[in-house]
Design a protein around this motif. Structure first.
Motif, PDB file in Angstrom:
ATOM      1  N   VAL A 168       0.858  -1.189   0.000  1.00 53.24           N
ATOM      2  CA  VAL A 168       0.000   0.000   0.000  1.00 53.24           C
ATOM      3  C   VAL A 168       0.890   1.233   0.000  1.00 53.24           C
ATOM      4  N   ALA A 169       0.495   2.242  -0.753  1.00 54.89           N
ATOM      5  CA  ALA A 169       1.213   3.520  -0.748  1.00 54.89           C
ATOM      6  C   ALA A 169       0.626   4.406   0.344  1.00 54.89           C
ATOM      7  N   LEU A 170       1.485   4.931   1.200  1.00 54.40           N
ATOM      8  CA  LEU A 170       1.067   5.906   2.210  1.00 54.40           C
ATOM      9  C   LEU A 170       1.464   7.282   1.702  1.00 54.40           C
ATOM     10  N   VAL A 171       0.475   8.125   1.493  1.00 57.57           N
ATOM     11  CA  VAL A 171       0.727   9.485   1.018  1.00 57.57           C
ATOM     12  C   VAL A 171       0.505  10.432   2.185  1.00 57.57           C
ATOM     13  N   THR A 172       1.604  10.929   2.748  1.00 57.20           N
ATOM     14  CA  THR A 172       1.476  11.907   3.830  1.00 57.20           C
ATOM     15  C   THR A 172       1.104  13.245   3.200  1.00 57.20           C
ATOM     16  N   GLY A 173       0.266  13.990   3.885  1.00 56.66           N
ATOM     17  CA  GLY A 173      -0.211  15.245   3.299  1.00 56.66           C
ATOM     18  C   GLY A 173      -1.174  14.992   2.155  1.00 56.66           C
ATOM     19  N   ALA A 183      -3.835   5.815  -7.675  1.00 53.52           N
ATOM     20  CA  ALA A 183      -5.091   5.073  -7.816  1.00 53.52           C
ATOM     21  C   ALA A 183      -5.363   4.732  -9.275  1.00 53.52           C
ATOM     22  N   ARG A 184      -5.004   5.627 -10.161  1.00 54.66           N
ATOM     23  CA  ARG A 184      -5.230   5.405 -11.591  1.00 54.66           C
ATOM     24  C   ARG A 184      -4.496   4.155 -12.090  1.00 54.66           C
ATOM     25  N   ILE A 185      -3.370   3.826 -11.473  1.00 55.20           N
ATOM     26  CA  ILE A 185      -2.648   2.616 -11.883  1.00 55.20           C
ATOM     27  C   ILE A 185      -2.994   1.421 -10.989  1.00 55.20           C
ATOM     28  N   GLY A 186      -4.013   1.596 -10.144  1.00 54.20           N
ATOM     29  CA  GLY A 186      -4.517   0.492  -9.327  1.00 54.20           C
ATOM     30  C   GLY A 186      -3.832   0.287  -7.996  1.00 54.20           C
ATOM     31  N   GLN A 187      -2.993   1.232  -7.601  1.00 51.67           N
ATOM     32  CA  GLN A 187      -2.257   1.108  -6.335  1.00 51.67           C
ATOM     33  C   GLN A 187      -3.160   1.425  -5.146  1.00 51.67           C
ATOM     34  N   PRO A 188      -3.316   0.497  -4.204  1.00 50.70           N
ATOM     35  CA  PRO A 188      -4.048   0.826  -2.978  1.00 50.70           C
ATOM     36  C   PRO A 188      -3.336   1.972  -2.246  1.00 50.70           C
ATOM     37  N   ALA A 216      -8.403   6.816   4.739  1.00 54.97           N
ATOM     38  CA  ALA A 216      -7.703   7.951   5.337  1.00 54.97           C
ATOM     39  C   ALA A 216      -7.362   7.625   6.788  1.00 54.97           C
ATOM     40  N   VAL A 217      -6.196   8.121   7.232  1.00 57.58           N
ATOM     41  CA  VAL A 217      -5.797   7.961   8.626  1.00 57.58           C
ATOM     42  C   VAL A 217      -5.246   9.290   9.134  1.00 57.58           C
ATOM     43  N   PRO A 218      -5.644   9.682  10.350  1.00 59.46           N
ATOM     44  CA  PRO A 218      -5.030  10.881  10.931  1.00 59.46           C
ATOM     45  C   PRO A 218      -3.566  10.594  11.216  1.00 59.46           C
ATOM     46  N   LEU A 219      -2.693  11.534  10.876  1.00 57.50           N
ATOM     47  CA  LEU A 219      -1.266  11.276  10.974  1.00 57.50           C
ATOM     48  C   LEU A 219      -0.501  12.576  11.173  1.00 57.50           C
ATOM     49  N   ASP A 220       0.274  12.620  12.236  1.00 53.22           N
ATOM     50  CA  ASP A 220       1.190  13.731  12.492  1.00 53.22           C
ATOM     51  C   ASP A 220       2.592  13.126  12.487  1.00 53.22           C
TER      52      ASP A 220
END
Length: 72
Positions: free
Chosen positions: A5-10, A24-29, A57-61
């Motif tokens: 899974v890709a985690l995108v911060t911000g 997402a367009r290339i099917g990556q969770p 979505a996850v809250p993340l600091d």
């Protein structure tokens, strides 16, 4: 999600949302990390799902280790 899974911060901001959408367009969770903008994160998740990729979505600091631990 048990696959990579890709985690995108911000991910709730404009650049982050563009990254989420592209992945997402290339099917990556995708997991959308956000600090304060829950609505923006929800919009990014919706955009990913519209592209056919699983997302949440996850809250993340990232400046607080306990926040990072909770995200995983």
């Amino acid at each position: 999600m048990t696959e990579p899974v890709a985690l995108v911060t911000g991910g709730s901001g404009s650049i982050g949302r563009a990254i989420v959408t592209r992945l997402a367009r290339i099917g990556q969770p995708v997991v959308v990390g956000y600090h304060a903008d829950a609505d923006g994160a929800a919009a990014a998740v919706e955009a990913a799902v519209e592209q056919g990729a699983p997302a949440r979505a996850v809250p993340l600091d990232v400046t607080r280790s306990e926040s990072v631990d909770r995200a995983f």
